[in-house]
Design an enzyme around this catalytic site. Structure first.
Site, PDB file in Angstrom:
ATOM      1  N   ASN A   1      -5.789  63.557  53.711  1.00 56.68           N
ATOM      2  CA  ASN A   1      -6.737  63.743  52.574  1.00 56.68           C
ATOM      3  C   ASN A   1      -6.873  62.280  51.958  1.00 56.68           C
ATOM      4  O   ASN A   1      -5.883  61.601  51.280  1.00 56.68           O
ATOM      5  CB  ASN A   1      -6.347  64.608  51.694  1.00 56.68           C
ATOM      6  CG  ASN A   1      -7.220  64.916  50.384  1.00 56.68           C
ATOM      7  OD1 ASN A   1      -7.835  64.012  49.943  1.00 56.68           O
ATOM      8  ND2 ASN A   1      -7.200  66.168  49.913  1.00 56.68           N
TER       9      ASN A   1
ATOM     10  N   ASN B   1      -3.575  73.040  50.592  1.00 62.09           N
ATOM     11  CA  ASN B   1      -3.389  73.366  49.337  1.00 62.09           C
ATOM     12  C   ASN B   1      -2.154  74.358  48.950  1.00 62.09           C
ATOM     13  O   ASN B   1      -2.688  75.374  48.309  1.00 62.09           O
ATOM     14  CB  ASN B   1      -4.846  73.693  48.382  1.00 62.09           C
ATOM     15  CG  ASN B   1      -5.342  72.528  48.002  1.00 62.09           C
ATOM     16  OD1 ASN B   1      -4.857  71.809  47.336  1.00 62.09           O
ATOM     17  ND2 ASN B   1      -6.708  72.208  48.506  1.00 62.09           N
TER      18      ASN B   1
ATOM     19  N   ASP C   1      -5.394  69.391  54.635  1.00 60.55           N
ATOM     20  CA  ASP C   1      -4.862  69.663  53.302  1.00 60.55           C
ATOM     21  C   ASP C   1      -5.063  71.060  53.111  1.00 60.55           C
ATOM     22  O   ASP C   1      -6.102  71.672  52.900  1.00 60.55           O
ATOM     23  CB  ASP C   1      -5.564  68.913  52.419  1.00 60.55           C
ATOM     24  CG  ASP C   1      -5.182  69.239  50.835  1.00 60.55           C
ATOM     25  OD1 ASP C   1      -4.192  70.057  50.657  1.00 60.55           O
ATOM     26  OD2 ASP C   1      -5.482  68.723  49.794  1.00 60.55           O
TER      27      ASP C   1
ATOM     28  N   ASP D   1      -3.984  60.126  46.752  1.00 59.88           N
ATOM     29  CA  ASP D   1      -2.697  60.817  46.109  1.00 59.88           C
ATOM     30  C   ASP D   1      -2.054  61.644  47.250  1.00 59.88           C
ATOM     31  O   ASP D   1      -1.049  62.067  47.041  1.00 59.88           O
ATOM     32  CB  ASP D   1      -3.136  61.813  44.871  1.00 59.88           C
ATOM     33  CG  ASP D   1      -4.446  62.556  45.176  1.00 59.88           C
ATOM     34  OD1 ASP D   1      -4.900  62.498  46.444  1.00 59.88           O
ATOM     35  OD2 ASP D   1      -4.795  63.320  44.325  1.00 59.88           O
ATOM     36  N   HIS D   2      -2.704  61.657  48.355  1.00 67.31           N
ATOM     37  CA  HIS D   2      -2.033  61.993  49.476  1.00 67.31           C
ATOM     38  C   HIS D   2      -1.740  61.055  50.793  1.00 67.31           C
ATOM     39  O   HIS D   2      -2.312  59.700  50.680  1.00 67.31           O
ATOM     40  CB  HIS D   2      -3.031  62.892  50.272  1.00 67.31           C
ATOM     41  CG  HIS D   2      -3.427  64.221  49.626  1.00 67.31           C
ATOM     42  ND1 HIS D   2      -2.896  65.537  50.013  1.00 67.31           N
ATOM     43  CD2 HIS D   2      -4.114  64.334  48.575  1.00 67.31           C
ATOM     44  CE1 HIS D   2      -3.413  66.425  49.255  1.00 67.31           C
ATOM     45  NE2 HIS D   2      -4.378  65.723  48.360  1.00 67.31           N
TER      46      HIS D   2
ATOM     47  N   GLU E   1     -11.429  65.631  52.154  1.00 71.03           N
ATOM     48  CA  GLU E   1     -12.012  64.986  50.563  1.00 71.03           C
ATOM     49  C   GLU E   1     -12.877  63.840  50.849  1.00 71.03           C
ATOM     50  O   GLU E   1     -12.640  62.736  50.475  1.00 71.03           O
ATOM     51  CB  GLU E   1     -10.794  64.803  49.708  1.00 71.03           C
ATOM     52  CG  GLU E   1     -10.577  66.173  48.830  1.00 71.03           C
ATOM     53  CD  GLU E   1     -10.272  66.058  47.552  1.00 71.03           C
ATOM     54  OE1 GLU E   1     -10.856  66.209  46.586  1.00 71.03           O
ATOM     55  OE2 GLU E   1      -9.196  65.743  47.666  1.00 71.03           O
TER      56      GLU E   1
ATOM     57  N   TYR F   1      -9.859  71.451  54.831  1.00 78.13           N
ATOM     58  CA  TYR F   1      -9.761  71.183  53.449  1.00 78.13           C
ATOM     59  C   TYR F   1      -9.798  72.611  52.929  1.00 78.13           C
ATOM     60  O   TYR F   1     -10.977  73.112  52.330  1.00 78.13           O
ATOM     61  CB  TYR F   1     -10.886  70.320  52.842  1.00 78.13           C
ATOM     62  CG  TYR F   1     -10.585  69.954  51.444  1.00 78.13           C
ATOM     63  CD1 TYR F   1      -9.153  69.869  51.023  1.00 78.13           C
ATOM     64  CD2 TYR F   1     -11.576  70.024  50.609  1.00 78.13           C
ATOM     65  CE1 TYR F   1      -8.886  69.511  49.536  1.00 78.13           C
ATOM     66  CE2 TYR F   1     -11.519  69.687  49.200  1.00 78.13           C
ATOM     67  CZ  TYR F   1      -9.976  69.637  48.589  1.00 78.13           C
ATOM     68  OH  TYR F   1      -9.673  69.236  47.481  1.00 78.13           O
TER      69      TYR F   1
END
Length: 263
Positions: free
Chosen positions: A7, A155, A153, A253-254, A34, A110
């Site tokens: 991501n 989530n 990702d 952030d990943h 993303e 995603y």
């Protein structure tokens, strides 16, 4: 073959980091999430200069997924069969793209965030995962030797030890029983989450929020995961979580998760 998922949290903001990662690691196929850009805005020239082909789907500054490969991209498919829609008017979001790369059917995914447990987006997330499970089960039923990778990702933190503090997440998305059941349903359809097989240590994370010094404190989540069909899982010889990519200038952030796949 080396297959990675990442991501990237805006490919235009992190093109240089993505290209440097490919040059440093020699990854053959990179599934991105993303990307946050329209197809015509994707900086494909830099990847093509390194010998990669690019397949993307993106409509705006939200969502967006892509696959870049130096072992070929064939039979590109945007969205999996039965993928739910969202919004008003309802439309398919840029959350899934599939392509055959070096004989492996790679899906860059995603998964919707879900937002809050009472939010309509949470119901959408569960439906999205259920339809993905149906599609994945169908691919395996059609060919027991299928080489399919579902990467991205998700989530979802499948285990309590996949978050830094389960108490902090009480009553929130990503750890709810329904989400975890939806994730586990992919395994029940015959797939193996190979990153945990090869990286089983507890409190091993792939994401750290930018806020409140989460990364220096190692307050992260393990939500970037890699499901594989039995035939492909048998070929995976190792998995690395590239934690150092969370460091340095303007990181995502990943971090990438890399699969080593035997020939």
């Amino acid at each position: 073959m080396r297959l990675a998922t990442w991501n990237i949290n805006s490919i235009r903001a992190r093109t240089d980091r993505a290209l440097a990662f490919l040059e440093r690691t020699g990854v053959d196929v990179l599934a991105l999430q993303e990307t946050k850009c329209k197809d015509e805005q994707f900086p494909r020239e830099g990847f093509e200069a390194l010998g990669y082909q690019v397949a993307t789907t993106g409509f705006s500054q939200w969502n967006g997924v892509a696959i870049v490969s130096k072992v070929g991209i064939e039979d590109v498919e945007v969205g999996f069969p039965g993928m739910p829609t969202w919004g008003d008017p309802a439309a398919a979001e840029a959350r899934a793209i599939g392509a055959t790369c070096g004989g492996v059917r790679v899906w860059s995914l995603y998964v919707p965030n879900g937002r809050e447990l009472e939010d309509p987006h949470y119901a959408y997330k569960l439906d999205w995962l259920a339809r993905l499970r149906d599609a994945a089960q169908g691919w395996l039923a059609a060919d027991a030797q299928a080489q399919v990778a579902l990467v991205g990702d998700w989530n979802i933190a499948p285990l309590d030890t996949d978050v830094w503090d389960i108490g902090f997440f009480a009553g929130r998305t990503h750890v709810s029983p329904a989400e975890r059941d939806a994730f586990r349903a992919i395994a029940e359809a015959g797939y193996t989450e190979v990153s945990r097989v090869h990286q089983p240590a507890e409190h091993t994370y792939t994401y750290w929020d930018y806020q409140q010094l989460r990364f220096p404190r190692n307050e992260g989540m393990r939500i970037d995961l890699t499901y594989a069909t039995p035939a492909l899982a048998a070929r995976v010889t190792g998995v690395s979580i590239e934690r150092n990519e969370r460091k340095g200038k303007a990181p995502s952030d990943h971090v990438p998760v890399v699969l080593e796949i035997a020939g």
